[in-house]
Structure formats: C-alpha cells, structure tokens
Design an enzyme around this catalytic site. Structure first.
Site, PDB file in Angstrom:
ATOM      1  N   ASP A   1       0.877  -1.173   0.000  1.00 22.63           N
ATOM      2  CA  ASP A   1       0.000   0.000   0.000  1.00 22.63           C
ATOM      3  C   ASP A   1       0.913   1.221   0.000  1.00 22.63           C
ATOM      4  O   ASP A   1       2.127   1.105   0.188  1.00 22.63           O
ATOM      5  CB  ASP A   1      -0.886  -0.018   1.267  1.00 22.63           C
ATOM      6  CG  ASP A   1      -1.806   1.200   1.352  1.00 22.63           C
ATOM      7  OD1 ASP A   1      -2.317   1.645   0.313  1.00 22.63           O
ATOM      8  OD2 ASP A   1      -2.010   1.720   2.475  1.00 22.63           O
ATOM      9  N   SER A   2       0.318   2.394  -0.148  1.00 21.00           N
ATOM     10  CA  SER A   2       1.101   3.626  -0.067  1.00 21.00           C
ATOM     11  C   SER A   2       1.654   3.817   1.349  1.00 21.00           C
ATOM     12  O   SER A   2       2.646   4.511   1.530  1.00 21.00           O
ATOM     13  CB  SER A   2       0.220   4.821  -0.419  1.00 21.00           C
ATOM     14  OG  SER A   2      -0.870   4.871   0.486  1.00 21.00           O
TER      15      SER A   2
ATOM     16  N   CYS B   1      -4.242  -1.341  -2.053  1.00 25.29           N
ATOM     17  CA  CYS B   1      -4.408   0.103  -2.194  1.00 25.29           C
ATOM     18  C   CYS B   1      -5.356   0.329  -3.363  1.00 25.29           C
ATOM     19  O   CYS B   1      -5.103  -0.146  -4.473  1.00 25.29           O
ATOM     20  CB  CYS B   1      -3.041   0.730  -2.482  1.00 25.29           C
ATOM     21  SG  CYS B   1      -3.116   2.478  -2.922  1.00 25.29           S
TER      22      CYS B   1
ATOM     23  N   HIS C   1      -7.601   2.591   4.038  1.00 29.49           N
ATOM     24  CA  HIS C   1      -7.481   3.257   5.337  1.00 29.49           C
ATOM     25  C   HIS C   1      -8.835   3.363   6.044  1.00 29.49           C
ATOM     26  O   HIS C   1      -8.896   3.505   7.266  1.00 29.49           O
ATOM     27  CB  HIS C   1      -6.933   4.677   5.173  1.00 29.49           C
ATOM     28  CG  HIS C   1      -5.468   4.747   4.878  1.00 29.49           C
ATOM     29  ND1 HIS C   1      -4.922   4.324   3.696  1.00 29.49           N
ATOM     30  CD2 HIS C   1      -4.444   5.204   5.643  1.00 29.49           C
ATOM     31  CE1 HIS C   1      -3.613   4.521   3.731  1.00 29.49           C
ATOM     32  NE2 HIS C   1      -3.292   5.046   4.900  1.00 29.49           N
TER      33      HIS C   1
ATOM     34  N   CYS D   1     -11.040   2.797  -0.012  1.00 28.87           N
ATOM     35  CA  CYS D   1      -9.676   3.135   0.416  1.00 28.87           C
ATOM     36  C   CYS D   1      -9.377   2.228   1.602  1.00 28.87           C
ATOM     37  O   CYS D   1     -10.212   2.091   2.513  1.00 28.87           O
ATOM     38  CB  CYS D   1      -9.585   4.599   0.827  1.00 28.87           C
ATOM     39  SG  CYS D   1      -7.987   5.044   1.546  1.00 28.87           S
TER      40      CYS D   1
ATOM     41  N   GLU E   1      -3.850   8.081   8.685  1.00 28.50           N
ATOM     42  CA  GLU E   1      -2.448   7.654   8.776  1.00 28.50           C
ATOM     43  C   GLU E   1      -1.728   8.392   9.905  1.00 28.50           C
ATOM     44  O   GLU E   1      -0.856   7.863  10.569  1.00 28.50           O
ATOM     45  CB  GLU E   1      -1.753   7.904   7.436  1.00 28.50           C
ATOM     46  CG  GLU E   1      -0.387   7.320   7.302  1.00 28.50           C
ATOM     47  CD  GLU E   1      -0.366   5.941   6.626  1.00 28.50           C
ATOM     48  OE1 GLU E   1       0.688   5.302   6.714  1.00 28.50           O
ATOM     49  OE2 GLU E   1      -1.351   5.508   6.025  1.00 28.50           O
TER      50      GLU E   1
HETATM   51  N1  DGL Z   1      -4.901   3.240   1.175  1.00 28.64           N
HETATM   52  C1  DGL Z   1      -4.848   3.741  -0.132  1.00 28.64           C
HETATM   53  C2  DGL Z   1      -6.051   3.444  -0.970  1.00 28.64           C
HETATM   54  O1  DGL Z   1      -6.708   2.445  -0.736  1.00 28.64           O
HETATM   55  C3  DGL Z   1      -4.244   5.056  -0.426  1.00 28.64           C
HETATM   56  C4  DGL Z   1      -4.331   6.232   0.448  1.00 28.64           C
HETATM   57  C5  DGL Z   1      -3.384   7.251  -0.122  1.00 28.64           C
HETATM   58  O2  DGL Z   1      -2.182   6.983  -0.121  1.00 28.64           O
HETATM   59  O3  DGL Z   1      -3.831   8.280  -0.614  1.00 28.64           O
HETATM   60  O4  DGL Z   1      -6.346   4.140  -1.908  1.00 28.64           O
END
Ligand code: DGL
Length: 269
Positions: free
Chosen positions: A8-9, A71, A184, A182, A150
C-alpha cells in the site's frame, strides 16, 4: 510455501494484511508500505504506476509468488503496469474487483455509493465496473481522510469533522451500500456508519480480498482458518520505505497486534 507480498502507499493496507493473516494464518507474508511517497491518492496515474511497479518487482525479488495490491489508488490506476512489471507467472490481486463482484451480486439495480481518494475516484474504475452490472453509482473523492487516519486521527473530532463535511450533506442517504474505496477507511467505519442511515450497508474490502487471495492459491474457503491471532512461527515481514515514530505507533493499531516495522532500502539514495 512462498510468501504473499502485500503493498500500500502506507500502513492502511495493513487492514487487508490483517484479514489475509486471519484467513491464512500459516502463509508467510511480506508487507511493504511506501510511506516515503504517501499519499498516493493525490499523485498522477503515471507516478502511481511507477511506484507500484517498482515495489511489485521488489516483492517478486524477495520470493513472493502472488502480490496483493492493498491500495485502491494503485488498484484503480496501475494494475496493468504491475502485471507487466512482474510477468504472468505472478498472481496480482487487487482490492477493487472482489468488492465489485460482491456488490454486483447483492445490489444490482440499486444505488451504491463509493468513497475513496482522488486517484481512485477520478480513474472511474469503480463507476465503470459497477455501472456495467446495473448499479447506479454515486462516487465521491474524500481526499483528506487517508492522511488524517495515517496520522492517527481516526477516533475523535478531526475525522468526525472531515466526515461531516464529506458525508453530512446527505449525498449517500439513499444508497443501499457504501463502498469504503480506500484501505485506510475501515478504521473509521463506525464513524461513517454513525453519520449514514442504518439502512446503508458499509462495504469493507478486507475480508472479500482475503477470500480472493485464498481462492487464487487454490484453497477451498471452507478449509481455510479464520482466526484473530497469528501463528508465531510463520514469517511476517513488515517493510516501510521511510520509518518514522508515528508510522511505527500507527502500524500496531492498523494490524491489531504488535508489528515490527523495518525500513526498506528500496528508495534510499
Ligand atoms: N490506502 C490507499 C487506498 O486504498 C491510499 C491512500 C493514499 O495513499 O492516498 O487508496
């Protein structure tokens, strides 16, 4: 058994890693959080493709036989590039298709919402796939959420205020389901549910992706374990491209147990 690579990022993808570890407690995992380049959601598709491909090659070089793109921003913009980079012998599993499959089966003909980063929503990926299966899609970019989460702001006033701005206008009050597009967002799923009518089903991709991973390994879902702990002997490696105290603290909360983060030298100069 060869490890599953997950990236992931940042550390949001640990929500997916958690579900995979629960589903497949004896399978080794290598997680890579590209914290040096977080957030991906504000980056161009070209840059996301560049980062995602390089990380996937790195995971392949570390012996991973399958790669989970945990991600949505990378899944929506870089899947083809990732597969080209690692070659056809590596299975690449994204977080969008398992969710689309589930939602299409349950909500065809209904209105469905999706929230995610700018990169995810602007790619139009969810909208295209869900429209094809007869859903009426309402999509909204919620760009500040991933960075706030985050940073550890996912239980109190900051995330609540952001959610009021994004969801408090009633955009999703009439949908049958809202996709958390997302990785997150599972951390604020309860806060999201509290703002929306109880009739809106909140769709969290982590479990659906874990099922997809098990199937891609040829495992029968009834034979895989679903458990809350992890086996202590199995390899679990957690790499980040930039290690800070804040990432180390948040990682534990995202994975639900102690995580030893190590800094990868992938982007070091
Ligand atoms: N967790 C990531 C996603 O599902 C990316 C969040 C990010 O880095 O902007 O898109």
């Amino acid at each position: 058994m060869q490890p599953i690579g997950i990236f992931d990022s940042g550390i949001g993808g640990l929500t997916v890693a958690r579900a995979i570890a629960n589903r497949l407690p004896n399978v080794p995992l290598i997680y890579f959080g590209d914290t040096a380049h977080l957030p991906y959601g504000d980056k161009s598709p070209e840059l996301i493709r560049h980062y995602a491909s390089r990380i996937s090659i790195h995971l392949k070089e570390k012996g991973c036989q399958s790669i989970v793109v945990a991600c949505n921003s990378a899944s929506s913009n870089a899947l083809g590039a990732i597969q080209d980079a690692v070659g056809k012998d590596i299975a690449v599993i994204d977080v969008v298709k398992p969710v689309v499959k589930y939602v299409s089966q349950r909500f065809s003909g209904a209105s469905v919402g999706v929230v995610g980063t700018r990169a995810t929503i602007e790619s139009g990926g969810y909208q295209r796939l869900l429209s094809k299966s007869g859903c009426n899609v309402i999509a909204l970019a919620t760009p500040l959420l991933a960075s706030a989460i985050e940073e550890g702001f996912y239980t109190g006033l900051v995330s609540e205020a952001l959610l009021q701005v994004y969801l408090g206008q009633g955009t999703f009050n009439d949908v049958s389901a809202l996709i958390l597009g997302c990785t997150h967002y599972p951390l604020i799923a309860d806060q999201i549910a509290a703002i929306l009518p109880a009739s809106v089903e909140i769709i969290n991709s982590a479990e659906l992706v874990a099922d997809s991973v098990a199937l891609s390994l040829g495992l029968d879902l009834n034979q895989t374990n679903t458990m809350n702990g992890t086996s202590s002997k199995v390899l679990r490696e957690f790499l980040v491209s930039d290690l800070t105290v804040s990432f180390a603290q948040s990682a534990q909360r995202f994975f639900g147990e102690e995580v030893h983060l190590e800094e990868s030298s992938l982007w070091k100069f």
